[in-house]
Design a protein around this motif. Structure first.
Motif, PDB file in Angstrom:
ATOM      1  N   GLU A 129     -33.636 -14.576 -20.725  1.00 43.32           N
ATOM      2  CA  GLU A 129     -32.405 -14.106 -21.362  1.00 43.32           C
ATOM      3  C   GLU A 129     -31.733 -13.023 -20.529  1.00 43.32           C
ATOM      4  O   GLU A 129     -30.506 -13.023 -20.344  1.00 43.32           O
ATOM      5  N   LEU A 130     -32.521 -12.088 -20.011  1.00 42.16           N
ATOM      6  CA  LEU A 130     -31.960 -11.013 -19.190  1.00 42.16           C
ATOM      7  C   LEU A 130     -31.387 -11.563 -17.887  1.00 42.16           C
ATOM      8  O   LEU A 130     -30.337 -11.103 -17.414  1.00 42.16           O
ATOM      9  N   ALA A 131     -32.071 -12.542 -17.318  1.00 38.42           N
ATOM     10  CA  ALA A 131     -31.578 -13.143 -16.076  1.00 38.42           C
ATOM     11  C   ALA A 131     -30.244 -13.855 -16.307  1.00 38.42           C
ATOM     12  O   ALA A 131     -29.308 -13.726 -15.507  1.00 38.42           O
ATOM     13  N   ILE A 132     -30.141 -14.596 -17.397  1.00 43.08           N
ATOM     14  CA  ILE A 132     -28.896 -15.292 -17.705  1.00 43.08           C
ATOM     15  C   ILE A 132     -27.761 -14.287 -17.918  1.00 43.08           C
ATOM     16  O   ILE A 132     -26.624 -14.494 -17.470  1.00 43.08           O
ATOM     17  N   ALA A 133     -28.064 -13.176 -18.590  1.00 43.04           N
ATOM     18  CA  ALA A 133     -27.049 -12.136 -18.800  1.00 43.04           C
ATOM     19  C   ALA A 133     -26.559 -11.584 -17.468  1.00 43.04           C
ATOM     20  O   ALA A 133     -25.353 -11.328 -17.292  1.00 43.04           O
ATOM     21  N   GLN A 134     -27.472 -11.388 -16.509  1.00 38.85           N
ATOM     22  CA  GLN A 134     -27.060 -10.891 -15.194  1.00 38.85           C
ATOM     23  C   GLN A 134     -26.207 -11.918 -14.459  1.00 38.85           C
ATOM     24  O   GLN A 134     -25.211 -11.561 -13.814  1.00 38.85           O
ATOM     25  N   ILE A 135     -26.580 -13.172 -14.578  1.00 46.35           N
ATOM     26  CA  ILE A 135     -25.807 -14.234 -13.917  1.00 46.35           C
ATOM     27  C   ILE A 135     -24.386 -14.277 -14.475  1.00 46.35           C
ATOM     28  O   ILE A 135     -23.414 -14.439 -13.741  1.00 46.35           O
ATOM     29  N   LYS A 136     -24.261 -14.104 -15.774  1.00 48.51           N
ATOM     30  CA  LYS A 136     -22.937 -14.113 -16.402  1.00 48.51           C
ATOM     31  C   LYS A 136     -22.096 -12.914 -15.958  1.00 48.51           C
ATOM     32  O   LYS A 136     -20.863 -12.950 -16.041  1.00 48.51           O
ATOM     33  N   GLN A 137     -22.781 -11.861 -15.465  1.00 53.65           N
ATOM     34  CA  GLN A 137     -22.056 -10.698 -14.941  1.00 53.65           C
ATOM     35  C   GLN A 137     -21.764 -10.825 -13.445  1.00 53.65           C
ATOM     36  O   GLN A 137     -21.248  -9.887 -12.835  1.00 53.65           O
ATOM     37  N   GLY A 138     -22.124 -11.965 -12.865  1.00 53.66           N
ATOM     38  CA  GLY A 138     -21.777 -12.217 -11.476  1.00 53.66           C
ATOM     39  C   GLY A 138     -22.927 -12.252 -10.494  1.00 53.66           C
ATOM     40  O   GLY A 138     -22.718 -12.562  -9.314  1.00 53.66           O
ATOM     41  N   ALA A 139     -24.134 -11.928 -10.904  1.00 57.53           N
ATOM     42  CA  ALA A 139     -25.268 -11.931  -9.972  1.00 57.53           C
ATOM     43  C   ALA A 139     -25.561 -13.360  -9.517  1.00 57.53           C
ATOM     44  O   ALA A 139     -25.705 -14.262 -10.347  1.00 57.53           O
ATOM     45  N   ASP A 140     -25.646 -13.566  -8.211  1.00 58.26           N
ATOM     46  CA  ASP A 140     -25.925 -14.913  -7.710  1.00 58.26           C
ATOM     47  C   ASP A 140     -27.212 -14.991  -6.893  1.00 58.26           C
ATOM     48  O   ASP A 140     -27.554 -16.054  -6.374  1.00 58.26           O
ATOM     49  N   VAL A 141     -27.939 -13.888  -6.766  1.00 53.77           N
ATOM     50  CA  VAL A 141     -29.300 -13.887  -6.214  1.00 53.77           C
ATOM     51  C   VAL A 141     -30.108 -12.905  -7.055  1.00 53.77           C
ATOM     52  O   VAL A 141     -29.727 -11.735  -7.201  1.00 53.77           O
TER      53      VAL A 141
END
Length: 370
Positions: free
Chosen positions: A220-232
């Motif tokens: 869940e935390l990883a998906i939240a970061q991805i939605k904020q633009g993290a791509d690695v």
């Protein structure tokens, strides 16, 4: 001393025992590595407080020493205590029983049991023990028969951060840690330093699971970061790493593995996840414990000291497997090689977060947030 079977807490615990006694290799005319007295094959015990299956240091330790047994013909036993739920009386009994055996060398992960070792090791001066992935306090305790070994996770994390910054298209990276602990902070800070070295304008999101086993929350935390633009993403998340890997595969972003070669381990069972792991930042536990056992057998190992192994000592690094070759551009691979050489030579000094305060850690996180 006549050797007896290790019978620890019999009848009350389900303890997993794996006994390996292998032959072959060029270890003397008989093909068998001799113990230091030259009379019998070397006998090595790996005592794991807990179980194998962590896909991390315990598995790596067992694997490296089992490989040593295969190569030299010595005897290696891997003993898992199972879950003793922090019961120090039971752990003490386990260690005492092991110390009363005639093992030439004992390895253990002492992170949760070092106080027991401080208490009882002086009672067994003939025991030779190596505590891996932990630092024992040699100044305050009499431990002339022990060695502790740690790995500079900040250095391999620096390389992971540099690689992530070079491969990012959004300029935003993510770290998902399992706990607010010095070691996890060291992973994070090393990663941030490497990322900023490669790209001073890089941004890094930081999240903490609050557990070493909650893969669902890590996802869940990883998906939240991805939605904020993290791509690695970079997940020093213990058993929660699988959640981050699942998020990366689902969302189509790269995840750099931690502790062991995650891509290779998932190649057969989860090939779609393996394909989003360009490399893993690893502690070379297997190789380092193999070398220490070689040194011990040759009589060249000095006890009563702590060893901290980094890139220079080949104690940590990035995995260069088929996925690394396929997913990481050649110029980035060359850049990582150059950067690793600078760390090994001392030209780049990677700072550690092991002794930082909570306020200092929060300041680092805040300084790189988007």
């Amino acid at each position: 001393m006549k050797r007896k079977l290790v019978q620890l807490l019999a009848g009350t615990l389900a303890l997993g025992i794996l006994l390996t006694a292998c032959g072959s290799s060029a270890a003397g005319e008989s093909g068998v590595q001799q113990s230091q007295n030259g009379e019998e094959p070397l006998k090595v015990l790996v005592l794991i407080p807990g179980t194998r299956g962590d896909m991390s240091v315990n598995d790596l330790a067992a694997r490296g020493l089992e490989k040593y047994a295969e190569d030299t013909g010595c005897e290696v036993k891997v003993f898992e205590t199972g879950d003793l739920a922090g019961d120090f009386a039971k752990y003490e009994s386990v260690y005492r029983d092991a110390f009363e055996e005639d093992w030439d060398l004992i390895f253990t992960n002492s992170k949760s049991t070092r106080d027991i070792l401080y208490k009882i090791l002086p009672e067994y001066p003939d025991v030779r023990l190596i505590a891996y992935d932990d630092e024992l306090d040699f100044e305050s305790n009499s431990l002339p028969n022990a060695i502790s070994v740690t790995y500079k996770q900040n250095e391999c994390s620096f390389l992971a951060g540099a690689l992530a910054a070079k491969m990012s298209e959004t300029g935003i990276l993510g770290v998902v840690g399992c706990l607010e602990s010095p070691v996890i902070h060291d992973f994070m800070y090393g990663f941030v330093q490497g990322a900023q070295y490669a790209d001073p304008d890089i941004k890094v999101l930081n999240s903490t699971v609050g557990s070493a086993t909650d893969a669902l929350k890590a996802k869940e935390l990883a998906i939240a970061q991805i939605k904020q633009g993290a791509d690695v993403l970079y997940p020093p998340a213990a058993n929660g790493v699988i959640g981050v890997l699942e998020a990366g595969a689902a969302e189509g972003v790269y995840v750099i593995g931690v502790d062991s070669d995650r891509a290779t381990s998932l190649k057969e069972s989860n090939p779609e996840i393996a394909e989003i792991i360009p490399t893993s930042a690893v502690k070379n536990v297997s190789e380092s414990l193999y070398r220490l056992t070689e040194d011990f057998a040759a009589g060249n190992l000095e006890f009563g000291q702590h060893l901290n192994l980094g890139i220079k000592e080949e104690g940590v690094g990035l995995v260069e497997n088929e996925y690394y070759q396929k997913l990481v551009p050649e110029d980035v691979r060359a850049y990582i090689d150059e950067t690793a050489g600078k760390i090994a030579s001392g030209e780049i000094e990677v700072e550690t977060a092991l002794y930082m305060t909570a306020e200092e850690i929060e300041a680092i996180k805040e300084s790189v947030r988007p």
